[in-house]
Design an enzyme around this catalytic site. Sequence first.
Site, short mmCIF file in Angstrom:
data_model
loop_
_atom_site.label_atom_id
_atom_site.label_comp_id
_atom_site.label_asym_id
_atom_site.label_seq_id
_atom_site.Cartn_x
_atom_site.Cartn_y
_atom_site.Cartn_z
N HIS A 31 0.66 -1.09 -0.24
CA HIS A 31 0.00 0.13 0.21
C HIS A 31 1.05 1.13 0.14
O HIS A 31 2.08 0.62 0.22
CB HIS A 31 -0.76 -0.09 1.13
CG HIS A 31 -1.57 -1.02 1.33
ND1 HIS A 31 -2.12 -1.25 2.86
CD2 HIS A 31 -1.96 -1.91 0.05
CE1 HIS A 31 -2.90 -1.94 2.26
NE2 HIS A 31 -2.98 -3.26 0.73
N THR A 32 0.30 2.27 -0.56
CA THR A 32 1.14 3.33 -0.37
C THR A 32 1.54 4.11 1.10
O THR A 32 1.09 3.59 2.27
CB THR A 32 -0.16 4.44 -0.81
OG1 THR A 32 -0.06 3.94 -2.38
CG2 THR A 32 1.49 5.84 -1.26
N GLN A 33 3.21 4.11 0.84
CA GLN A 33 3.43 4.60 2.21
C GLN A 33 3.68 6.33 2.32
O GLN A 33 4.31 6.47 3.58
CB GLN A 33 4.67 3.81 2.62
CG GLN A 33 4.31 2.33 2.61
CD GLN A 33 4.22 1.92 4.01
OE1 GLN A 33 3.67 1.74 5.12
NE2 GLN A 33 2.57 1.31 3.23
#
Length: 260
Positions: A31-33
Amino acid sequence: MDHMPENWGRPRSEIYGVYNSAIHNAGPATHTQQPSITGTSVIALKYNKGVMLAADNLASYGSLARFTDQERLIKVGKETVVGISGDVSDMQYIELLLERLIIEDNYEQDGHNLRAPHIYEYLSRVMYNRRSKVDPLWNAILVAGKKDDGSPFLAYVDLLGVTYTSPSIATGFGAYLAVPLLRKIASDDGDEKNITEEQARAAIDECMKVLFYRDARSLDKYSVATVTTDGEVTIEQNVRCKDMSWRFAEHIHGYGTQKM
């Protein structure tokens, strides 16, 4: 002829070597961090006949001022405006969700329209749901419009699902730089009754100028949206900061030529 469909279209092994299927096993889904392209502050202020919002037109790629024409104030339905800061791709996804929501609502043709409180409740559920999946939408959102009783409505929701309402709200750096200025004229619920549209616009313009001075990810070109209690929505684009002066920077330590 090779009759196995999974082999069709692949290079011939006797010429190019055996196909490496390991490229399909790149690891678990991630997932986008950290957002890549972002928009900075959105500020908003209630006044006696509505709500006024502003957001600049810059979308930054890290520290690069990459896009200077990004609109972040979105009209939703007939009488609501949503202002979004944070990741631009997630903002576009939210815009798509809202567009679908309005289309589905129009199917009913029951004479009722989604107002700002309804859209706010929907977005708060969306943001909290994504947070609970540990895959948040990296945005902070302001929703402005009017309530069912005709009074102004302004509320906030962010990537953690945090929600609150206030007569003056700002996201991003605006929470530190603009909110103190806005709270000089509207600090408590009910203060907006004493604020005219002209006073609200002057405060918004002053805050956008301060943000351009102090926020390295901001721009001097911005949009201003006004939502009145009559249900009228106007969005003024390509507004420029006026009467700017950088003389105050002479007193900042580290700026320009320093006298020891």
